[in-house]
Design an enzyme around this catalytic site. Structure first.
Site, PDB file in Angstrom:
ATOM      1  N   GLY A   1      25.416  13.735 -28.546  1.00  0.00           N
ATOM      2  CA  GLY A   1      24.866  14.380 -27.358  1.00  0.00           C
ATOM      3  C   GLY A   1      25.346  13.704 -26.079  1.00  0.00           C
ATOM      4  O   GLY A   1      25.473  14.335 -25.028  1.00  0.00           O
ATOM      5  N   ALA A   2      25.624  12.404 -26.185  1.00  0.00           N
ATOM      6  CA  ALA A   2      26.061  11.668 -25.000  1.00  0.00           C
ATOM      7  C   ALA A   2      27.421  12.194 -24.514  1.00  0.00           C
ATOM      8  O   ALA A   2      27.723  12.134 -23.328  1.00  0.00           O
ATOM      9  CB  ALA A   2      26.135  10.183 -25.306  1.00  0.00           C
TER      10      ALA A   2
ATOM     11  N   GLY B   1       0.831  -1.199   0.000  1.00  0.00           N
ATOM     12  CA  GLY B   1       0.000   0.000   0.000  1.00  0.00           C
ATOM     13  C   GLY B   1       0.863   1.246   0.000  1.00  0.00           C
ATOM     14  O   GLY B   1       2.000   1.257  -0.485  1.00  0.00           O
ATOM     15  N   GLY B   2       0.317   2.296   0.611  1.00  0.00           N
ATOM     16  CA  GLY B   2       1.033   3.573   0.629  1.00  0.00           C
ATOM     17  C   GLY B   2       2.339   3.495   1.393  1.00  0.00           C
ATOM     18  O   GLY B   2       3.184   4.376   1.280  1.00  0.00           O
TER      19      GLY B   2
HETATM   20  C1  HXC Z   1      -3.752  -4.708  11.586  1.00  0.00           C
HETATM   21  C2  HXC Z   1      -2.605  -6.548  10.849  1.00  0.00           C
HETATM   22  C3  HXC Z   1      -2.360  -5.930   9.611  1.00  0.00           C
HETATM   23  C4  HXC Z   1      -2.866  -4.618   9.424  1.00  0.00           C
HETATM   24  C5  HXC Z   1      -1.452  -7.858   9.565  1.00  0.00           C
HETATM   25  N1  HXC Z   1      -2.025  -7.752  10.770  1.00  0.00           N
HETATM   26  N2  HXC Z   1      -1.648  -6.756   8.834  1.00  0.00           N
HETATM   27  N3  HXC Z   1      -3.285  -5.947  11.824  1.00  0.00           N
HETATM   28  N4  HXC Z   1      -3.541  -4.040  10.423  1.00  0.00           N
HETATM   29  N5  HXC Z   1      -2.647  -3.952   8.280  1.00  0.00           N
HETATM   30  C6  HXC Z   1      -2.003  -8.714  11.846  1.00  0.00           C
HETATM   31  C7  HXC Z   1      -2.815  -9.948  11.547  1.00  0.00           C
HETATM   32  O1  HXC Z   1      -4.150  -9.749  11.924  1.00  0.00           O
HETATM   33  C8  HXC Z   1      -2.119 -10.993  12.423  1.00  0.00           C
HETATM   34  O2  HXC Z   1      -2.570 -10.829  13.745  1.00  0.00           O
HETATM   35  C9  HXC Z   1      -0.685 -10.568  12.376  1.00  0.00           C
HETATM   36  O3  HXC Z   1      -0.674  -9.207  11.981  1.00  0.00           O
HETATM   37  C10 HXC Z   1       0.128 -11.348  11.362  1.00  0.00           C
HETATM   38  O4  HXC Z   1      -0.591 -11.337  10.139  1.00  0.00           O
HETATM   39  P1  HXC Z   1      -0.798 -12.663   9.291  1.00  0.00           P
HETATM   40  O5  HXC Z   1      -1.777 -12.320   8.234  1.00  0.00           O
HETATM   41  O6  HXC Z   1      -1.084 -13.804  10.178  1.00  0.00           O
HETATM   42  O7  HXC Z   1       0.668 -12.850   8.698  1.00  0.00           O
HETATM   43  P2  HXC Z   1       1.089 -13.346   7.282  1.00  0.00           P
HETATM   44  O8  HXC Z   1       0.360 -14.565   6.902  1.00  0.00           O
HETATM   45  O9  HXC Z   1       2.594 -13.395   7.294  1.00  0.00           O
HETATM   46  O10 HXC Z   1       0.639 -12.208   6.276  1.00  0.00           O
HETATM   47  C11 HXC Z   1       1.167 -10.901   6.374  1.00  0.00           C
HETATM   48  C12 HXC Z   1       0.402  -9.924   5.456  1.00  0.00           C
HETATM   49  C13 HXC Z   1      -1.087  -9.981   5.784  1.00  0.00           C
HETATM   50  C14 HXC Z   1       0.652 -10.337   4.020  1.00  0.00           C
HETATM   51  C15 HXC Z   1       1.007  -8.561   5.700  1.00  0.00           C
HETATM   52  O11 HXC Z   1      -1.261  -9.874   7.179  1.00  0.00           O
HETATM   53  C16 HXC Z   1      -1.844  -8.890   5.109  1.00  0.00           C
HETATM   54  O12 HXC Z   1      -2.141  -9.007   3.926  1.00  0.00           O
HETATM   55  N6  HXC Z   1      -2.159  -7.852   5.874  1.00  0.00           N
HETATM   56  C17 HXC Z   1      -2.942  -6.754   5.377  1.00  0.00           C
HETATM   57  C18 HXC Z   1      -2.162  -5.924   4.399  1.00  0.00           C
HETATM   58  C19 HXC Z   1      -2.894  -4.691   3.995  1.00  0.00           C
HETATM   59  O13 HXC Z   1      -3.814  -4.756   3.191  1.00  0.00           O
HETATM   60  N7  HXC Z   1      -2.583  -3.564   4.622  1.00  0.00           N
HETATM   61  C20 HXC Z   1      -3.202  -2.319   4.398  1.00  0.00           C
HETATM   62  C21 HXC Z   1      -2.504  -1.743   3.139  1.00  0.00           C
HETATM   63  S1  HXC Z   1      -3.168  -0.201   2.737  1.00  0.00           S
HETATM   64  P3  HXC Z   1      -2.566 -12.016  14.802  1.00  0.00           P
HETATM   65  O14 HXC Z   1      -3.232 -11.444  16.006  1.00  0.00           O
HETATM   66  O15 HXC Z   1      -3.316 -13.118  14.165  1.00  0.00           O
HETATM   67  O16 HXC Z   1      -1.126 -12.352  15.029  1.00  0.00           O
HETATM   68  C22 HXC Z   1      -2.136   0.818   3.433  1.00  0.00           C
HETATM   69  C23 HXC Z   1      -2.509   2.210   3.234  1.00  0.00           C
HETATM   70  C24 HXC Z   1      -1.389   3.106   3.578  1.00  0.00           C
HETATM   71  O17 HXC Z   1      -1.181   0.483   4.004  1.00  0.00           O
HETATM   72  C25 HXC Z   1      -1.630   4.376   2.869  1.00  0.00           C
HETATM   73  C26 HXC Z   1      -0.564   5.366   3.129  1.00  0.00           C
HETATM   74  C27 HXC Z   1      -0.699   6.476   2.116  1.00  0.00           C
END
Ligand code: HXC
Length: 514
Positions: free
Chosen positions: A404-405, A170-171
């Site tokens: 030019g290079a 993401g961001g």
């Molecule tokens: C809260 C999160 C989290 C998140 C993971 N966890 N991502 N909690 N917010 N964004 C937590 C899970 O619930 C889990 O909790 C623990 O972290 C580990 O995650 P798992 O999924 O079990 O691990 P894994 O299988 O290794 O997968 C990792 C992952 C996946 C690929 C990162 O968790 C995932 O896809 N997360 C979401 C990614 C996402 O969409 N993020 C938002 C992006 S948008 P427990 O309690 O079970 O241990 C963004 C906007 C920013 O970032 C904009 C800025 C401009």
């Protein structure tokens, strides 16, 4: 009472040090990843880490989060030393909510960034995070933007290094993107704006996370990462090595290494260029021969290989090198390599790292692909970057410098301080064959033996123009040097330029052709 207070502190510290708990630490290790604290311990000089904000807690109450409190809130922040040098560091803790970024997590990062800028020391970010903490919504987005803003304000003030050691989605990718260097760990890290599932929904492409945004994809295809590492330890070692070439801040000079001064002649360079001007040779060999032993540290090694950029030491002093690579696309300038080199030149100029430019370039790459991908604008980036650089700049033309290079590759005309050429250098508008075919077209076609005439005219052009002496006669080349003397000339030249100062015109900033 006193003991109770101490116990309370010890208990709180113990809890904080465990992050998300032993099970999650084990699962982190099982993935081949170190924990946030283990990474910091490896990065910093023994015992030098001072933590800031160990007991910070999130303020979220939605989705039952008030019952899930982990002191430190998923990021370990503080300062310490690398080879005795002060650095500020943050290390995201994947064991706490997947290292996701909350409002308070962001505040901790911002706090050390502010300290780093005020105290003029590098910022190192060890990223391992699932992105915005989903439960916090816009608070988390705001936190990211606070970091992006600081990254931008700190740019060119203190060096900023980003290691990607887990997910970065993401961001979240935009903070590393604004920093000076990115290093990614192979297989365990990835960076993308949207993951494979969203890609499938929007474009119907089937792609794995590794293909979409793994270290190899970003090192070879996109150039998003400057370096890649085989594991966490390798990543940390490379970060330390990279830092060794870079000063503390934009007002400082890079650190010198001891130098004995008894190895300046390099006879091998006299025979490194093949007799046949169209045969390639490895410019990295030239670089290694010129630089201090084992000091060349290449950046973007697998991306746009037709130009080589990296750091090295010359007589113990740190320099940045930009060099055409005849082994790849004959060293031609194209869109990707222009952007790669321009970014590197800008970095060196921000941080007082002198530039050495090695030239063997047949020109810009022609064709629709290049034109439609804006070789005009992108080639101009490199031209602009060199023209705008005020650090000491020395050029050595090893063979071709066409068209030019020639101008772009740190020519005298755009502000280089010293310009050398090897005796076999060809400084001309284009190669002798192409040039003679154009200007003697009629004479050749009307000759009894057009082939023989073409060869005769090619030779005539080459004798006249395919050499360094016309440019030397005009003073565009300061000296034609024997290749074996190059290292000596460069050490002397950079020493002469050590106190170079160049006044900049008053302006907010230039308008780089982005
Ligand atoms: C809260 C999160 C989290 C998140 C993971 N966890 N991502 N909690 N917010 N964004 C937590 C899970 O619930 C889990 O909790 C623990 O972290 C580990 O995650 P798992 O999924 O079990 O691990 P894994 O299988 O290794 O997968 C990792 C992952 C996946 C690929 C990162 O968790 C995932 O896809 N997360 C979401 C990614 C996402 O969409 N993020 C938002 C992006 S948008 P427990 O309690 O079970 O241990 C963004 C906007 C920013 O970032 C904009 C800025 C401009």
């Amino acid at each position: 009472m006193k003991n109770n207070k101490l116990e309370l502190l010890q208990e709180k510290n113990k809890k904080a040090l465990l992050g998300g708990g032993t099970n999650r630490i084990e699962s982190q290790h099982a993935k081949g990843k170190l924990t946030a604290r283990e990474r910091i311990t490896l990065l910093l000089d023994k015992g030098s880490f001072e933590e800031i904000g160990r007991l910070v807690e999130h303020r979220s109450t939605d989705f039952g989060l008030e019952k899930e409190i982990y002191p430190g809130d998923g990021v370990v922040t503080g300062f310490g030393r690398i080879d005795g040098r002060l650095v500020y560091v943050y290390s995201q803790d994947f064991t706490v909510f997947g290292g996701s970024l909350s409002e308070t997590h962001a505040e901790k990062i911002c706090k050390i960034m502010d300290l780093a800028v005020k105290n003029g020391a590098p910022i190192i970010g060890l990223n391992d995070s699932g992105g915005a903490r989903i439960q916090e919504g816009v608070n988390s987005l705001g936190g990211y933007a606070d970091i992006f803003y600081r990254n931008t304000k700190a740019s060119g003030v203190v060096p900023q290094l980003s290691a990607i050691m887990g997910p970065c989605a993401g961001g979240a990718v935009y903070s590393p993107a604004i920093t000076d260097f990115i290093i990614m760990v192979e297989q365990t890290s990835y960076m993308f704006v949207t993951g494979p599932n969203v890609v499938k929904t929007v474009t119907n492409e089937d792609v794995t996370a590794e293909e979409l945004g793994g270290a190899a994809s970003h090192a070879i295809r996109s150039g998003v990462t400057h370096l890649k590492a085989i594991d966490d330890l390798d990543c940390i070692n490379q970060l330390k090595k990279l830092l060794s070439y870079i000063p503390q801040n934009s007002a400082d000079l890079p650190f010198d290494m001891p130098y004995q001064g008894d190895d300046e002649l390099r006879p091998k360079l006299n025979t490194i260029i093949p007799e046949d001007a169209n045969k390639p040779y490895d410019m990295k060999e030239v670089i290694r021969e010129i630089s201090d032993k084992d000091s060349f540290f290449e950046i973007h090694a697998e991306y746009a290989e037709n130009i080589v950029v990296g750091f090295a030491r010359l007589g113990g002093k740190s320099i940045g090198i930009v060099a055409n690579q005849p082994m790849s696309l004959a060293g031609v300038l194209d869109v990707k390599c222009s952007i790669k080199a321009a970014r590197f030149v800008r970095f060196c100029d921000c941080f007082n790292i002198p530039l050495l430019v090695l030239v063997d370039v047949p020109g810009f790459l022609p064709g629709t692909d290049q034109e439609w991908n804006a070789i005009i604008t992108n080639g101009a980036k490199l031209l602009y970057a060199f023209s705008d650089a005020v650090v000491p700049r020395i050029t050595v033309i090893t063979r071709k410098a066409y068209g030019g290079a020639y101008d772009v590759m740190n020519s005298k005309h755009i502000g280089a301080d010293l310009n050398y050429a090897w005796p076999g250098a060809e400084i001309a508008v284009m190669g002798a064959k192409g040039a003679s075919e154009i200007i003697f077209k009629r004479e050749i076609s009307q000759a009894d033996d057009p082939k023989a005439k073409a060869l005769e005219k090619e030779k005539e052009y080459a004798d006249n123009f395919s050499n360094p002496y016309r440019a030397a006669a005009r003073g565009f080349i300061d000296e034609v040097i024997e290749p074996s003397l190059t290292r000596k000339k460069l050490i002397t030249g950079f020493a002469m330029l050590e106190n170079k100062t160049e006044n900049q015109p008053r302006r907010k900033h230039g308008n780089l052709p982005l």
